[in-house]
Motif scaffolding. Structure first.
Motif, PDB file in Angstrom:
ATOM      1  N   SER A 142      36.912 -14.872  47.360  1.00  0.00           N
ATOM      2  CA  SER A 142      37.159 -16.088  47.112  1.00  0.00           C
ATOM      3  C   SER A 142      36.271 -17.029  47.991  1.00  0.00           C
ATOM      4  CB  SER A 142      38.712 -16.602  47.223  1.00  0.00           C
ATOM      5  OG  SER A 142      39.004 -16.596  48.595  1.00  0.00           O
ATOM      6  N   TYR A 160      36.160 -21.105  49.403  1.00  0.00           N
ATOM      7  CA  TYR A 160      36.790 -22.387  49.541  1.00  0.00           C
ATOM      8  C   TYR A 160      35.767 -23.610  49.694  1.00  0.00           C
ATOM      9  CZ  TYR A 160      39.757 -26.089  52.063  1.00  0.00           C
ATOM     10  OH  TYR A 160      40.265 -27.186  52.466  1.00  0.00           O
ATOM     11  N   ILE A 190      43.774 -23.605  43.577  1.00  0.00           N
ATOM     12  CA  ILE A 190      43.098 -22.549  43.269  1.00  0.00           C
ATOM     13  C   ILE A 190      42.868 -22.384  41.775  1.00  0.00           C
ATOM     14  CG2 ILE A 190      43.274 -19.913  43.619  1.00  0.00           C
ATOM     15  CD1 ILE A 190      45.221 -20.701  45.916  1.00  0.00           C
ATOM     16  N   ARG A 192      39.921 -19.812  38.819  1.00  0.00           N
ATOM     17  CA  ARG A 192      39.066 -18.790  38.563  1.00  0.00           C
ATOM     18  C   ARG A 192      38.029 -19.196  37.559  1.00  0.00           C
ATOM     19  NH1 ARG A 192      40.730 -13.474  39.619  1.00  0.00           N
ATOM     20  NH2 ARG A 192      42.822 -13.367  40.130  1.00  0.00           N
ATOM     21  N   ASN A 212      35.805 -14.951  39.265  1.00  0.00           N
ATOM     22  CA  ASN A 212      35.815 -15.290  40.776  1.00  0.00           C
ATOM     23  C   ASN A 212      36.815 -16.399  41.000  1.00  0.00           C
ATOM     24  OD1 ASN A 212      33.586 -13.531  41.828  1.00  0.00           O
ATOM     25  ND2 ASN A 212      32.394 -14.818  40.596  1.00  0.00           N
ATOM     26  N   ILE A 213      37.513 -16.261  42.479  1.00  0.00           N
ATOM     27  CA  ILE A 213      38.412 -17.244  42.694  1.00  0.00           C
ATOM     28  C   ILE A 213      37.865 -18.151  43.551  1.00  0.00           C
ATOM     29  CG2 ILE A 213      40.396 -17.612  44.255  1.00  0.00           C
ATOM     30  CD1 ILE A 213      41.022 -15.856  41.898  1.00  0.00           C
ATOM     31  N   TRP A 214      38.188 -19.513  43.249  1.00  0.00           N
ATOM     32  CA  TRP A 214      37.795 -20.718  43.866  1.00  0.00           C
ATOM     33  C   TRP A 214      39.117 -21.738  44.380  1.00  0.00           C
ATOM     34  CZ3 TRP A 214      32.235 -21.584  44.385  1.00  0.00           C
ATOM     35  CH2 TRP A 214      31.565 -20.823  43.607  1.00  0.00           C
TER      36      TRP A 214
END
Length: 142
Positions: free
Chosen positions: A81, A83, A118, A120, A125-127
């Motif tokens: 992820s 940040y 949060i 995707r 992908n995680i943001w």
């Protein structure tokens, strides 16, 4: 190593996408990145750099090379992820949502004072976005 206030970032998250060309456009629309550089051969993005403030990410098309074998393919593999510190998490949320980001967690106030959400991107992908913004040139909060 002393930190200079004008020193360029040293961390550059690197991502692979099945359709890197489309993701470059989407990341600009959804998250406010600007294209810094793109090196491509046809539909294959060998390497691209997208900037957000003084920070950058690097990305390219997922392919059968050593780097992709190490980091894995795009998707829901977990453990990855990014940040992004923002001034206004609610505005970032609205922008990401309007661009079609899959919201995994609605905006929330954390007990350490940050407002975050949060999501995707279209390739999984995680943001995470939040107002918690530590700076290397300042002492860590207790």
């Amino acid at each position: 190593m002393p930190l200079s206030s004008t020193e360029a970032p040293r961390l550059y998250p690197a991502l692979r996408y099945a359709n890197a060309r489309a993701m470059i456009d989407w990341l600009q629309e959804a998250f406010g990145f600007t294209l810094h550089a793109c090196y491509a051969k046809g539909d294959i993005v060998e390497h691209a750099q997208l900037a957000l403030g003084s920070s950058m990410i690097m990305l390219g098309t997922a392919r059968d090379d050593n780097f992709c074998k190490i980091v894995g393919s795009p998707g829901s593999g977990g453990g990855k992820s990014i940040y992004i510190a923002v001034d206004d998490a609610d505005a970032a949320y609205e922008r990401a949502k309007a661009a079609g980001a899959k919201i995994e967690e609605e905006p929330v106030d954390r007990d350490y004072g940050s407002r975050e959400f949060i999501c995707r991107d279209p390739e999984g992908n995680i943001w995470a976005f939040g107002t918690y913004w530590p700076k290397a040139s300042e002492p860590a909060a207790p």
